[in-house]
Design a protein around this motif. Sequence first.
Motif, PDB file in Angstrom:
ATOM      1  N   LEU A 519       0.545  -1.373  -0.020  1.00  0.00           N
ATOM      2  CA  LEU A 519      -0.330   0.297   0.250  1.00  0.00           C
ATOM      3  C   LEU A 519       0.852   1.232  -0.655  1.00  0.00           C
ATOM      4  CD1 LEU A 519      -3.020  -0.965   2.762  1.00  0.00           C
ATOM      5  CD2 LEU A 519      -2.860  -1.461  -0.304  1.00  0.00           C
ATOM      6  N   PRO A 520       1.957   1.928   0.652  1.00  0.00           N
ATOM      7  CA  PRO A 520       2.452   2.778   0.760  1.00  0.00           C
ATOM      8  C   PRO A 520       3.595   2.489   0.136  1.00  0.00           C
ATOM      9  CG  PRO A 520       3.564   0.729   2.780  1.00  0.00           C
ATOM     10  CD  PRO A 520       1.920   0.824   1.953  1.00  0.00           C
ATOM     11  N   ILE A 521       3.866   1.534  -0.173  1.00  0.00           N
ATOM     12  CA  ILE A 521       5.095   1.325  -1.691  1.00  0.00           C
ATOM     13  C   ILE A 521       4.122   1.839  -3.375  1.00  0.00           C
ATOM     14  CG2 ILE A 521       6.310  -0.100  -3.717  1.00  0.00           C
ATOM     15  CD1 ILE A 521       7.268  -1.621  -1.297  1.00  0.00           C
ATOM     16  N   GLY A 522       2.846   1.325  -3.864  1.00  0.00           N
ATOM     17  CA  GLY A 522       2.090   1.476  -4.133  1.00  0.00           C
ATOM     18  C   GLY A 522       1.782   3.125  -4.288  1.00  0.00           C
ATOM     19  N   ALA A 553      -3.324  -6.613  -6.434  1.00  0.00           N
ATOM     20  CA  ALA A 553      -4.871  -6.933  -5.935  1.00  0.00           C
ATOM     21  C   ALA A 553      -5.311  -5.827  -4.814  1.00  0.00           C
ATOM     22  CB  ALA A 553      -5.343  -8.090  -6.571  1.00  0.00           C
ATOM     23  N   GLY A 554      -4.149  -6.736  -3.716  1.00  0.00           N
ATOM     24  CA  GLY A 554      -3.965  -5.382  -2.367  1.00  0.00           C
ATOM     25  C   GLY A 554      -4.047  -4.192  -2.369  1.00  0.00           C
ATOM     26  N   GLN A 555      -3.739  -3.854  -3.495  1.00  0.00           N
ATOM     27  CA  GLN A 555      -3.673  -2.516  -3.002  1.00  0.00           C
ATOM     28  C   GLN A 555      -5.225  -2.226  -3.469  1.00  0.00           C
ATOM     29  OE1 GLN A 555      -0.680  -2.129  -6.429  1.00  0.00           O
ATOM     30  NE2 GLN A 555      -1.025   0.420  -5.550  1.00  0.00           N
ATOM     31  N   PHE A 556      -5.078  -2.409  -4.725  1.00  0.00           N
ATOM     32  CA  PHE A 556      -6.903  -1.452  -5.709  1.00  0.00           C
ATOM     33  C   PHE A 556      -8.724  -1.799  -4.314  1.00  0.00           C
ATOM     34  CE2 PHE A 556     -10.282  -3.183  -8.273  1.00  0.00           C
ATOM     35  CZ  PHE A 556     -10.069  -1.244  -9.284  1.00  0.00           C
ATOM     36  N   LYS A 557      -8.225  -3.114  -3.465  1.00  0.00           N
ATOM     37  CA  LYS A 557      -8.796  -4.021  -2.543  1.00  0.00           C
ATOM     38  C   LYS A 557      -9.554  -2.450  -1.675  1.00  0.00           C
ATOM     39  CE  LYS A 557      -9.576  -8.930  -2.574  1.00  0.00           C
ATOM     40  NZ  LYS A 557      -7.764  -9.907  -2.054  1.00  0.00           N
ATOM     41  N   PRO A 559     -10.349  -0.101   0.389  1.00  0.00           N
ATOM     42  CA  PRO A 559     -11.220   0.716   0.631  1.00  0.00           C
ATOM     43  C   PRO A 559     -11.006   2.178  -0.065  1.00  0.00           C
ATOM     44  CG  PRO A 559     -11.058  -0.232   2.885  1.00  0.00           C
ATOM     45  CD  PRO A 559     -10.013  -0.394   2.211  1.00  0.00           C
ATOM     46  N   GLY A 560     -10.039   2.969   0.758  1.00  0.00           N
ATOM     47  CA  GLY A 560      -8.308   4.268   0.683  1.00  0.00           C
ATOM     48  C   GLY A 560      -8.657   3.933  -0.672  1.00  0.00           C
ATOM     49  N   PHE A 561      -8.641   3.438  -2.080  1.00  0.00           N
ATOM     50  CA  PHE A 561      -7.994   3.548  -2.653  1.00  0.00           C
ATOM     51  C   PHE A 561      -7.753   4.639  -4.057  1.00  0.00           C
ATOM     52  CE2 PHE A 561      -7.200   1.851  -6.937  1.00  0.00           C
ATOM     53  CZ  PHE A 561      -5.631   2.050  -7.234  1.00  0.00           C
ATOM     54  N   VAL A 562      -9.483   4.920  -4.893  1.00  0.00           N
ATOM     55  CA  VAL A 562      -9.860   6.009  -5.158  1.00  0.00           C
ATOM     56  C   VAL A 562      -8.882   6.856  -4.602  1.00  0.00           C
ATOM     57  CG1 VAL A 562     -12.515   6.356  -6.492  1.00  0.00           C
ATOM     58  CG2 VAL A 562     -11.411   3.362  -6.024  1.00  0.00           C
ATOM     59  N   ASP A 563      -9.459   6.892  -3.805  1.00  0.00           N
ATOM     60  CA  ASP A 563      -9.630   8.528  -3.020  1.00  0.00           C
ATOM     61  C   ASP A 563      -8.152   8.752  -3.314  1.00  0.00           C
ATOM     62  OD1 ASP A 563     -12.367   8.661  -2.436  1.00  0.00           O
ATOM     63  OD2 ASP A 563     -12.268   8.400  -0.936  1.00  0.00           O
ATOM     64  N   GLU A 564      -7.140   8.281  -2.186  1.00  0.00           N
ATOM     65  CA  GLU A 564      -5.920   7.984  -2.534  1.00  0.00           C
ATOM     66  C   GLU A 564      -5.338   8.643  -3.741  1.00  0.00           C
ATOM     67  OE1 GLU A 564      -4.507   4.706  -0.247  1.00  0.00           O
ATOM     68  OE2 GLU A 564      -4.900   6.177   0.971  1.00  0.00           O
ATOM     69  N   VAL A 565      -5.949   7.550  -4.903  1.00  0.00           N
ATOM     70  CA  VAL A 565      -5.305   7.288  -6.491  1.00  0.00           C
ATOM     71  C   VAL A 565      -5.681   9.456  -6.645  1.00  0.00           C
ATOM     72  CG1 VAL A 565      -5.432   6.524  -8.381  1.00  0.00           C
ATOM     73  CG2 VAL A 565      -5.677   5.254  -6.497  1.00  0.00           C
ATOM     74  N   GLU A 593     -17.935  -4.735  -7.459  1.00  0.00           N
ATOM     75  CA  GLU A 593     -16.902  -3.304  -6.707  1.00  0.00           C
ATOM     76  C   GLU A 593     -15.981  -2.750  -7.629  1.00  0.00           C
ATOM     77  OE1 GLU A 593     -16.070  -5.379  -3.048  1.00  0.00           O
ATOM     78  OE2 GLU A 593     -14.572  -3.707  -2.998  1.00  0.00           O
ATOM     79  N   THR A 594     -15.401  -3.492  -8.447  1.00  0.00           N
ATOM     80  CA  THR A 594     -14.178  -2.968  -9.613  1.00  0.00           C
ATOM     81  C   THR A 594     -14.321  -1.927 -10.370  1.00  0.00           C
ATOM     82  OG1 THR A 594     -13.317  -4.857  -9.460  1.00  0.00           O
ATOM     83  CG2 THR A 594     -12.556  -4.929 -10.961  1.00  0.00           C
TER      84      THR A 594
END
Length: 710
Positions: A519-522, A553-557, A559-565, A593-594
């Motif tokens: 997550l932090p690396i991504g 997949a772990g990153q994408f899953k 919950p905050g992925f979209v907002d962070e990106v 969800e995807t």
Amino acid sequence: MTIPAIDKALDFEYCGDIQASFDQKMAGLEVQINALYELMPFGAYSIASDGTCVSINNQALLWIGCSRESILGNKRPAEKAAAANWRKLMHHANQLRRGGLEEIELDLIDANDQVRPIGLHAKHLEVPGISTETGEIDRFVFFDLTEVKRAKELQRISAIAFKSQMGICIADNHGLVLETNKAFGRITGYSSEELRGKSAAPMLSLEENGPLAAVIWSALTSKGLWEGEIRERRKNGQIFTGWLSISSISDKDDGASHFVICLYDITANKATQDEISQLAYFDSLTQLPNRRKLNRRLSEILSDSPSDDLHGALLFIDLDNFKSINDTRGHASGDLLLIEVGRRLRNAVRGSDIVARVGGDEFVVLLSALVADPVEATHQATVVGKEILARLAKPYKLDGFIFNCSASIGISLFSHADLEADVLQQADMAMYQAKRTGRNSLCIFDPAMKEAVSAYSNLEQELAQATQRNELELFFQPQCDFDGRIVSAEVLLRWRHPTRGLIGPKDFITLAEESGLILPIGLWVLREACKHIKAWDADASMKNIQIAINVSAGQFKQPGFVDEVIHVIVESGINPARIKFELTESMMHSIDETRVKMEKIRELGVRFSLDDFGTGYSSLSSLIQLPLEQLKIDQSFVSNMLSRPGDQIVVKTIIGMAHSLGLEVIAEGLETESQKDFLHLHGCSLYQGYLFSPALPADEFFAFVQMRDH
Ligand code: C2E
Ligand code: MG
Ligand code: MG
């Protein structure tokens, strides 16, 4: 003629004498009666018609709780509590007098505040012709009913108990049935009439009960009680499991006088118990023993004897691509696969070996009684392991579709000196090693692995610090069209390790995913890529190059992925259309969800490519639903397509499918011109691979583009 009797009767003097002697006799009688009453274990008192107590015996004084002086010649005793008792006695005595009833029950409170149920027996003593100064005398006696009441209560309780759901049989000291209750009849099928007078012993004569009769008899004679589980036969021949409790009732001197036999049908409880144990120790899906059962069995085997001889081998089996069937076909298909794997494993080993399911797609085979020689035992375990691999690798026909699945096996040989936890852990380590060296393989534990595992955990700690220490770096691999023009580039992560040198993502991305560091690396990768894009904006040859970024997949899953990106991209100030995210087919399982997540990011202008396409199991319908721009043919097909007709078909199908879906198609892992020609011929016009360039550090990539452009 005179009649002497009448003469005598008319003689008053004579009459007076008679009266005197009668009174004397009566008084004597009274004294005698009173003396008698004093000795009797019941209370007795007499009262004159005006209510004065004329006589009272010791027992009555005791129960009423007063002294003789306080009551005798009085209408009530002086003591307060005794006066209350006396009042009760008088009240009931009056009732007795009026109603002619002779007996009545009432409660007295004794000196210890204990309630004493009393039976009052009233006797109205009428002596004709004699009248005392106080008139006629009523005499009362009363008895302590405590014991009688207790006995009656016991009788009542026994009667209720006899009606209970538990079968009860009373037998005499010879074991002959005296009485049975209804429940006993319901359980055994025999009525009271059928059993009465017969021996109760044949009840235990079933062979399965073994020498139980002797055991019971000895327990009864020594302790007076036996209880335990027995197997019984009903009248209709049916066998059932019962809980039997026999107690002997003894006479004070003569030993047992009766036996009380209680019988409870526990067949249903047994079935429930079996079910509970099945749930606790067996996996409900495959019906194989679970981890708990395996641990038990293993610790039994290990503690069997203290010898150091080799005893067995533990094979830890993990399916290689179970997740993809679950993700793409759903859990029901995943379940079918697991059941089939369990069945194949069971068929691959001997009946005495144990096959357990210890986790989602993890199985363990416990081979016991191997030969003592370690080399030979290793060989035996390897043979079984290979046989298992071969059986598991055969195609699975599940619910109308064919699925291929391989497994990785770790083997740990153990002796009695080992600890249960170590054996499992070692086999697990070996399994991971097997996975790393390529799937569908087996690996035997050796102590060096322990070091490898600890090195792995050191690596995890180092990776956690890698971003702060600026050790991570983005490399860029060009993606070209047929003429070699660079249209885009894939960002590929590298780790410049201080001692190990440059490490490729294959050696740490899985670790990052497993540890959550992805997550932090991504996010760091995205931020860094945006910085490069921003910097390259000033350069004419760079500013139109799209940058493809891998997303796990772990990153994408998250919950905050979209907002962070969105936040990172907007903050960087770049044109979002310069970014393309590479997703993998494993993200297609929760399609709704995807889709929602992808659409939100797509709205910003970011594009999507489906990486490693062809290795997963995405369905056409899921592809249609997603806002995809591109399919990326996996390099495994590209590298083999010229030699393997099967791969050729896959490649052609993917290209055709991409076209019909209106998607762009790119092939990765291109190393030769002939691969490029073949792909071009069949309609794929974008390529990535060593044919053009390997992944390059940012400045080299910049220089590469400049060189190509001029
Ligand atoms: P991928 O996304 O499928 O990347 C393609 C891999 O194929 C890269 O390996 C690339 O160097 C290699 N490759 C490119 N052309 C050729 C060729 O002609 N022949 C051969 N044999 N290989 C070629 P790399 O860089 O080791 O990356 C491996 C995987 O690591 C990537 O596979 C990707 O899944 C993952 N990865 C890389 N960077 C990141 C990242 O920043 N984030 C995440 N989540 N995953 C990453
Ligand atoms: Mg990729
Ligand atoms: Mg790829």
